[in-house]
Design a protein around this motif. Structure first.
Motif, PDB file in Angstrom:
ATOM      1  N   LYS A 575       0.793  -1.235   0.000  1.00 23.39           N
ATOM      2  CA  LYS A 575       0.000   0.000   0.000  1.00 23.39           C
ATOM      3  C   LYS A 575       0.830   1.293   0.000  1.00 23.39           C
ATOM      4  O   LYS A 575       0.287   2.383   0.008  1.00 23.39           O
ATOM      5  N   SER A 576       2.151   1.147   0.062  1.00 25.81           N
ATOM      6  CA  SER A 576       2.968   2.355  -0.070  1.00 25.81           C
ATOM      7  C   SER A 576       3.435   2.462  -1.518  1.00 25.81           C
ATOM      8  O   SER A 576       3.592   1.453  -2.197  1.00 25.81           O
ATOM      9  N   VAL A 577       3.676   3.715  -1.932  1.00 26.98           N
ATOM     10  CA  VAL A 577       4.139   3.922  -3.296  1.00 26.98           C
ATOM     11  C   VAL A 577       5.644   4.189  -3.285  1.00 26.98           C
ATOM     12  O   VAL A 577       6.148   4.950  -2.464  1.00 26.98           O
ATOM     13  N   TYR A 578       6.345   3.527  -4.161  1.00 25.20           N
ATOM     14  CA  TYR A 578       7.783   3.735  -4.324  1.00 25.20           C
ATOM     15  C   TYR A 578       8.037   4.193  -5.754  1.00 25.20           C
ATOM     16  O   TYR A 578       7.293   3.843  -6.667  1.00 25.20           O
ATOM     17  N   THR A 622       9.937  -3.860   3.868  1.00 28.72           N
ATOM     18  CA  THR A 622       9.017  -4.013   4.999  1.00 28.72           C
ATOM     19  C   THR A 622       9.399  -5.177   5.881  1.00 28.72           C
ATOM     20  O   THR A 622       8.891  -5.314   6.979  1.00 28.72           O
ATOM     21  N   GLY A 623      10.305  -6.006   5.381  1.00 30.96           N
ATOM     22  CA  GLY A 623      10.702  -7.148   6.183  1.00 30.96           C
ATOM     23  C   GLY A 623       9.706  -8.288   6.122  1.00 30.96           C
ATOM     24  O   GLY A 623       9.938  -9.357   6.667  1.00 30.96           O
ATOM     25  N   VAL A 649      10.491  -7.469  -7.631  1.00 32.55           N
ATOM     26  CA  VAL A 649       9.124  -7.956  -7.546  1.00 32.55           C
ATOM     27  C   VAL A 649       8.315  -6.943  -6.733  1.00 32.55           C
ATOM     28  O   VAL A 649       8.697  -6.584  -5.620  1.00 32.55           O
ATOM     29  N   VAL A 650       7.222  -6.435  -7.336  1.00 29.64           N
ATOM     30  CA  VAL A 650       6.402  -5.439  -6.647  1.00 29.64           C
ATOM     31  C   VAL A 650       4.955  -5.894  -6.652  1.00 29.64           C
ATOM     32  O   VAL A 650       4.579  -6.807  -7.396  1.00 29.64           O
ATOM     33  N   ASP A 651       4.128  -5.280  -5.819  1.00 30.86           N
ATOM     34  CA  ASP A 651       2.728  -5.685  -5.758  1.00 30.86           C
ATOM     35  C   ASP A 651       1.957  -5.261  -6.998  1.00 30.86           C
ATOM     36  O   ASP A 651       1.207  -6.018  -7.571  1.00 30.86           O
ATOM     37  N   SER A 652       2.151  -3.998  -7.372  1.00 33.12           N
ATOM     38  CA  SER A 652       1.471  -3.542  -8.581  1.00 33.12           C
ATOM     39  C   SER A 652       2.177  -2.320  -9.143  1.00 33.12           C
ATOM     40  O   SER A 652       2.987  -1.686  -8.471  1.00 33.12           O
ATOM     41  N   VAL A 685       3.727  10.878   0.284  1.00 28.66           N
ATOM     42  CA  VAL A 685       5.157  10.817   0.027  1.00 28.66           C
ATOM     43  C   VAL A 685       5.502   9.458  -0.574  1.00 28.66           C
ATOM     44  O   VAL A 685       4.990   8.435  -0.132  1.00 28.66           O
ATOM     45  N   ALA A 686       6.337   9.470  -1.583  1.00 30.28           N
ATOM     46  CA  ALA A 686       6.831   8.204  -2.135  1.00 30.28           C
ATOM     47  C   ALA A 686       8.332   8.152  -1.941  1.00 30.28           C
ATOM     48  O   ALA A 686       9.014   9.164  -2.101  1.00 30.28           O
TER      49      ALA A 686
END
Lengths: 700, 118
Positions: A575-578, A622-623, A649-652, A685-686
């Motif tokens: 749910k965080s944006v990078y 995130t561990g 590998v990312v969620d979306s 914030v990203a």
């Protein structure tokens, strides 16, 4: 009317830049000098130095009026420095007026046209700057010109010796030393007559012993000098050698030499040596208040001509860039808000109005961003210009023949990037000269042209600047690098076997690796390539090597146009944006979970027949380990840096966007895998992913 | 090729001087101040040093003294402006071999240097 200055356009450019710097120094420091209650010696020294350098440089290019004014200024500043004068606002006024005049004179150079500025008034002001107790201006550097009536006359000359000196002389003659009596006259008004006389005596001492001189060394030191110097030299050298020395000395007008005898009237031989012609005193700076044309007052003349450029502090440019960054963020936000508005409300007139205005603001923001970026751009020429000399000197030192070609000097880069890229480029060029290109004989033996080719190119490619350094030398041997890597303990033998040639060559970027057996003073100490890569990656650039053994090596450096704003791929993790800098992204892949394979307990996938190591950003940031309820479908962002590829590998995937880079701030400090942060359109914030850091992590 | 180390804080002066010297067959290295001059002197071992006097960080006079400590046979020619007579005199006593007065006249630089490099 042109100024007929003695300087090439390139020299003038540097001259003007320096002049500008010195003006800046003078301006700031004079203000401080006046403000500060206590006399600040360092500050005074700095002011003096600026004026002093201006004097020297302007005299050299032949701008006599500027030289004259700065000379007069320097006299006053010198008195200030020696505390013969004290800082009064009146005096500072005069000095500022000087600065104004200097700016007019500087504009003369820019416009190549003499202005109607009259220096008389300001020179007089400088000349009369006095206060009670001031020591009258000494004129030591303007010795009176004694008339030399007849320089070739065979005048009789001698020197008085004490008994002791005569004794020395007798002993010397017995040892077959020649006693020469030399009479020199100096040119009219040579610069620093006393020092000249002193140096002359010293020069004779290199041939033997100067038993006596008139004036003596002590007298010369006290500046008790005239245009004539007589000295007695004891030397084993012959007359020709002495004459040769005289010919090499500066400022000598006439010279007579004879063998010393007690009865000097019977002297023989007598000879004259005519030294080379020297430029006369007309090139000298005339004293203050002399020779200026009468005319308008300095102030009127100082009315500035419209100049096409202004100087802007770099900090101002930085803060402008920062402000534009904020605007860019707001532009993105504005569009997002507008989108919501359209969804939630019918587009009534007010929202339509807002929409139109937003579009306009967005457009202006984009233009503003482009213009400010342009203002920060400098052609790489400034940096490249020093390289031909450097390559030339290096190749000479290394005994190599190199044809060095540069192209694309006009390519523009952000000035902060130019500052950062200088050292890496120097290092790469040095490497190419020292290790890349073979000695001429070896080249010939290998069927190549004796003259090696070294190419430095800069060009614009899409949203990047690409700088390549290309040599046709021996290339980098992957096997040698592997061996060296194993020997230094950087990789194991097993790892070495598995490396592809390209991966092996990339090992040279590891610290502590050098393939060169014997270290030269130029390069090859095993430090450097890692620093080169770090420096380049620090500014979001990337470096890549292509090398073919026997044919040459190419280094390709990819640089962003600016450091402040980049395009990024936004991805979401938990749910965080990078944000991943788009310059590093090669592709994104959607894949099934069961496509993951394991090599050495590491997750990889096979993409078009190639093995791609995977890194789960979720675990990194995130561990959280991947869990059973993980979705069947995964998104992989393939990044490439310096020829190394890995998949994140990312969620979306969220989208692509221009982001403004902000640092994390001091109290957070360095975070593994994160290079900074940015504010998104929705105000969140990203974090910006530090790709090079993560690639290194997976490699180790 | 004889090596000359050019010490001056003004890039313009260095550029100009370097041009003259390279055109006349000297190899030129540059330093911006006395401190850098000392470092470069040790690494480059020039045949001659052209030393400006007024410079930031370390002035020419100090640099002459220091270089002479490292290499008593160092050949240093001072580059001075008018009005620095006393400083030049001190530099000569400290071991500088000669001096040139700015503005430089190309011939003068070359003849002065030649005497020490032949």
């Amino acid at each position: 009317m042109g100024l007929n200055l003695d300087a090439s356009p390139e020299e003038l450019k540097i001259f003007l830049e320096e002049v500008e710097e010195h003006f800046q120094t003078l301006e700031e420091d004079l203000i401080r000098l006046e403000k500060e209650e206590e006399f600040n010696e360092d500050l005074m020294q700095e002011i003096f130095r600026a004026s002093h350098t201006l004097k020297g440089s302007s005299a050299t290019i032949g701008h006599h009026r500027m030289a004259k004014l700065t000379h007069a200024m320097e006299n006053v500043l010198d008195k200030l420095r020696k505390k013969q004068l004290s800082v009064t606002s009146n005096l500072v006024d005069v000095l500022f007026e000087c600065l104004d005049c200097l700016r007019v004179l500087r504009d003369e150079i820019i416009n190549d046209e003499e202005s109607d500025l009259d220096l008389q008034e300001i020179l007089e002001k400088l000349g009369t700057v006095k206060e009670p107790g001031e020591i009258p201006a000494a004129t030591t550097d303007q010795p009176a010109a004694p008339g030399i009536s007849c320089i070739w006359a065979e005048t009789d000359f001698s020197i008085e010796l004490t008994w002791e000196e005569k004794d020395t002389l007798h002993n010397a003659i017995e040892q077959r030393l020649h006693p020469y009596l030399v009479r020199l006259t100096f040119e009219v008004e040579p610069e620093m007559l006393a020092v000249r006389a002193f140096v002359t005596v010293r020069a004779f001492e290199e041939l033997g012993e100067v038993v006596k001189s008139n004036p003596t060394e002590e007298e010369i030191e006290k500046e008790h000098v005239t245009d004539t110097l007589v000295l007695l030299l004891l030397t084993k050298e012959d007359e020709a050698r002495v004459k040769k020395l005289v010919g090499e000395l500066s400022n000598i007008a006439t010279c007579q030499i004879k063998l010393y005898s007690h009865d000097t009237t019977k002297s023989h031989p007598e000879s004259g040596v005519q030294p080379q012609e020297e430029a006369g005193p007309e090139t000298k700076i005339k004293p203050v208040g002399n020779g200026a044309k009468p005319g308008e007052a300095a102030k009127n003349g100082a009315a500035k001509k419209a100049n096409r450029t202004v100087r802007v502090d770099v900090e101002l440019l930085d803060s402008l860039m920062n402000l534009v960054g904020e605007l860019v963020i707001d532009r993105t936000r504005l569009f997002q808000i507008l989108g919501n508005l359209e969804i939630n409300y019918e587009m009534d007139e007010v929202s339509q109005d807002l929409g139109r205005t937003s579009v306009h603001i967005a457009r202006v923001t984009t233009q503003l961003q482009e213009q400010i970026m342009k203002a920060r751009m400098l052609p790489v020429e400034n940096l490249f210009n020093k390289f031909p000399r450097m390559v030339r000197d290096l190749s000479q030192k290394a005994g190599k023949e190199i044809d060095f070609v540069m192209t694309g000097q006009e390519t523009e880069l952000d000035r902060s990037i130019i500052e950062e890229i200088g050292d890496p480029l120097i290092h790469l060029l040095r490497n190419a000269v020292d290790h890349g290109i073979e000695p001429p004989d070896a080249r010939e033996a290998g069927g190549k042209n004796r003259i090696g080719k070294l190419k430095l190119q800069a060009s614009h490619e899409e949203n990047h600047i690409v700088i390549t350094i290309n040599d046709d030398g021996r290339g980098i041997d992957a096997e040698t690098v592997k061996k060296s890597g194993v020997k230094k303990g950087l990789i194991t033998e097993e790892q070495a076997k598995r490396l592809t040639d390209k991966e092996a060559i990339n090992l040279i970027f590891l610290s502590g690796l050098s393939t060169v057996a014997n270290v030269t003073d130029v390069s090859g100490r095993g430090v450097g390539m890692d620093v080169v890569r770090n420096n380049i990656e620090k500014i979001n650039g990337a470096i890549e090597i292509n090398s073919v053994v026997g044919q040459g090596t190419e280094f390709k450096i990819k640089l962003p146009l600016t450091l402040a704003i980049i395009r990024a791929l936004l991805v979401s993790i938990e749910k965080s944006v990078y944000a991943i800098p788009l310059s590093t992204v090669t592709e994104t892949i959607r894949m099934q979970k069961d496509q993951i394979e394991f090599v050495n307990n590491r997750e990889v996938i096979v993409v078009r027949g190639k093995v791609l190591p995977l890194l789960r950003l979720k675990r990194v940031f995130t561990g959280i380990n991947f869990t059973d309820e993980e979705r069947e479908k995964l998104f992989v962002v393939v990044v490439n840096l310096a020829g190394q590829q890995i998949g994140f590998v990312v969620d979306s995937l969220v989208g692509e966007q221009e982001i403004v880079i902000k640092s994390l701030g001091k109290y957070i400090g360095d975070v593994q895998g994160i290079s900074g942060a940015t504010i998104l359109g929705d105000g969140n914030v990203a974090l910006i992913v530090d790709v090079s850091n993560l690639i290194k992590k997976i490699a180790s | 090729m004889p090596k000359v180390l050019l010490v001056d804080d003004a890039a313009f002066m260095r550029m100009r001087c370097a041009k003259l010297l390279t055109e006349n067959g000297y190899s030129v290295d540059e330093a911006e101040n006395g401190q850098e001059a000392i470092e470069k002197y040790q690494s480059i071992k020039p045949d001659l040093v052209l030393m400006d006097i007024t410079m930031p960080v370390m002035d020419g006079l100090t640099a002459v003294t220091e270089i002479k400590k490292i290499d008593p046979s160092a050949k240093i020619v001072m580059c001075s402006a008018l009005g620095q007579q006393n400083t030049v005199m001190t530099a000569i006593k400290a071991g500088a071999k000669d001096f040139i007065v700015k503005p430089y006249q190309p011939d003068k630089i070359l003849t002065t240097i030649k005497r020490f490099i032949d």
